[in-house]
Write an enzyme that holds these catalytic residues in place. Structure first.
Site, short mmCIF file in Angstrom:
data_model
loop_
_atom_site.label_atom_id
_atom_site.label_comp_id
_atom_site.label_asym_id
_atom_site.label_seq_id
_atom_site.Cartn_x
_atom_site.Cartn_y
_atom_site.Cartn_z
N ALA A 72 -19.85 -0.04 5.79
CA ALA A 72 -21.46 -0.31 5.68
C ALA A 72 -21.92 1.17 5.81
CB ALA A 72 -21.88 -1.03 6.99
N ASP A 73 -21.44 2.10 6.49
CA ASP A 73 -22.14 3.51 6.55
C ASP A 73 -21.78 4.31 5.25
OD1 ASP A 73 -22.92 3.29 9.16
OD2 ASP A 73 -21.40 4.66 9.80
#
Length: 468
Positions: free
Chosen positions: A231-232
């Protein structure tokens, strides 16, 4: 348990292929185009070419989250001067290491300071300075630095920097060309903006991604998040794209900078493809389906003799070639599959019962074949397939090695480090690695002297005051 003392084999264990080996058997005409592209994108020639972002200066002030470090590492890889602004003592992410094992950290040869591999991998080409933004003098120094910056990336709690007088509203007054990018958990506005807790794993879960990943409950599975900080990485890529778009707009149209915001969860929401359209039609929620695919049969990771194998049969031509391959050794299976009227059309093959039948039969063939054997047999029929590789196998994979996507860097600080190289293969302005990370505050002297004219007395005073 004591750490293993076994020595890791030198990389590469197997020499890289030569062009004459890669293109052996091809006609001169067939070789001409790939050799032309190879000649203009070879990574060995990266340092002979200019950098796309060489006139860009970025202050990355993010801490405790990989989203900002990933974002700025994309820019640094393309030539931007990225200065990592860390609190005195360094970003706590420097301390992350598998299972807390110190032996899995890299130690600076001069100072003995240790750093984890993940942080180090995204510190490529970046300078490191320290600055305590919780102090009034630290914030004044930062405002002075902001005058010299094109881009600032930060991830402080919503409104924190504005309250400190160094937010977008204040910095754009002293540097109208500044592109100010905030990355974080829930955004700086909205009903939940002040609630923490949406770091990468929670972001993956909150955006619908985790619910659709993993084996179905009926198979004994449960929702499964990505083991990597995916996600990052997606959120950081979105932020980097936004920064580049803002730069183009500034240079070609407005002459001014702008504010950008990106979060991990909201970036993942963007990539959930047909989940949204499907839900809007009749309220269906895309279910977990493990390594199988909801819309294509066969298109999945399957167990085989020595691990797992990905086999893709996305259309009729590939579908029939898969079973032709299986039929060479198990003709009854081919006869059963191709004789089943419920499997003749793509849409008919997608029902769960049909998927169970086909994957079971493919598995019966795969269990007697290793990954390499299955890939070779399927390859003869031009079926898309490949083994699920371990990292050590990827490091020696002939194709990636030949194209230069795994390499070894001999760092003056940390010794030899194996790393994934730039994905930016470009004719004129490719990405590259100039160095792999630096100890905390390594560039304080150079940066503060060159940009702000600090003297020896300034350094001594600010260090005593815990400002740098």
């Amino acid at each position: 348990m004591a750490a293993s003392q076994d020595k890791v084999a030198a990389w590469p264990a197997i020499p890289k292929l030569k062009p004459e080996e890669v293109y052996a058997g091809l006609s001169d005409q067939a070789k001409e185009y790939p050799l032309f592209l190879e000649s203009i994108t070879r990574q060995e020639h990266n340092f002979e070419k200019p950098e796309a972002l060489s006139r860009l200066r970025v202050l990355d002030c993010t801490t405790r989250m990989m989203i900002g470090h990933w974002c700025s590492s994309q820019l640094s890889e393309l030539g931007a001067e990225v200065i990592q602004v860390e609190p005195p003592g360094g970003d706590p992410l420097r301390q992350l290491t598998p299972f807390g094992r110190q032996e899995y950290m890299f130690e600076d040869k001069e100072t003995g300071e240790k750093v984890g591999g993940q942080f180090l991998h995204e510190m490529r080409n970046k300078s490191s300075i320290t600055l305590n933004l919780e102090t009034e003098e630290g914030r004044q120094i930062f405002k002075d630095l902001a005058v010299h910056a094109d881009v600032i990336i930060e991830n402080a709690p919503p409104g924190q920097w504005d309250e400190w007088g160094i937010g977008y509203r204040q910095l754009r007054e002293i540097n109208p060309r500044l592109i100010y990018c905030w990355v974080g958990q829930r955004g700086q506005w909205g009903p939940l903006k002040d609630q923490p807790g949406m770091l990468d794993p929670v972001a993956q879960a909150a955006c619908g991604f985790v619910h659709g990943t993993g084996d179905p409950k009926e198979f004994g599975g449960q929702p499964t998040r990505s083991a990597l900080w995916m996600a990052d990485h997606v959120g950081g890529s979105s932020a980097a794209m936004g920064i580049l778009a803002a730069l183009i707009y500034r240079e070609n149209i407005s002459g001014e900078g702008q504010f950008i915001e990106a979060t991990s969860a909201e970036a993942i929401i963007r990539i959930l493809d047909y989940s949204w359209a499907w839900y809007s039609m009749d309220g269906s929620i895309r279910p977990r389906y493990g390594n199988w695919d909801l819309a294509i049969n066969i298109y999945a990771v399957n167990p085989c003799k020595d691990g797992y194998m990905m086999v893709g049969g996305g259309h009729d031509r590939l579908w029939y070639r898969i079973w032709r391959t299986v039929g060479d050794e198990q003709p009854k299976v081919e006869e059963d599959i191709l004789g089943d009227p419920h499997l003749r059309e793509v849409a008919d093959r997608l029902g769960h019962d049909m998927q169970v039948k086909t994957y079971t039969m493919l598995g019966e063939w795969l269990k007697d074949n290793s990954r390499s054997e299955a890939e070779a047999k399927l390859g003869k029929q031009q079926v898309a397939s490949g083994g699920v590789l371990y990292v050590n196998e990827v490091a020696e994979y002939p194709h990636f090695k030949y194209r230069g996507h795994v390499a070894e860097y001999d760092s003056p600080h940390y010794g030899k480090i194996l790393y994934g190289t730039t994905p930016y293969l470009q004719h004129k302005t490719p990405g590259r690695l100039k160095w792999m990370g630096r100890p905390t505050g390594y560039d304080n002297q150079e940066t503060y002297r060159s940009l702000l004219g600090f003297t020896r007395d300034d350094f001594e005073r600010l260090q005593k005051a815990n400002v740098i």
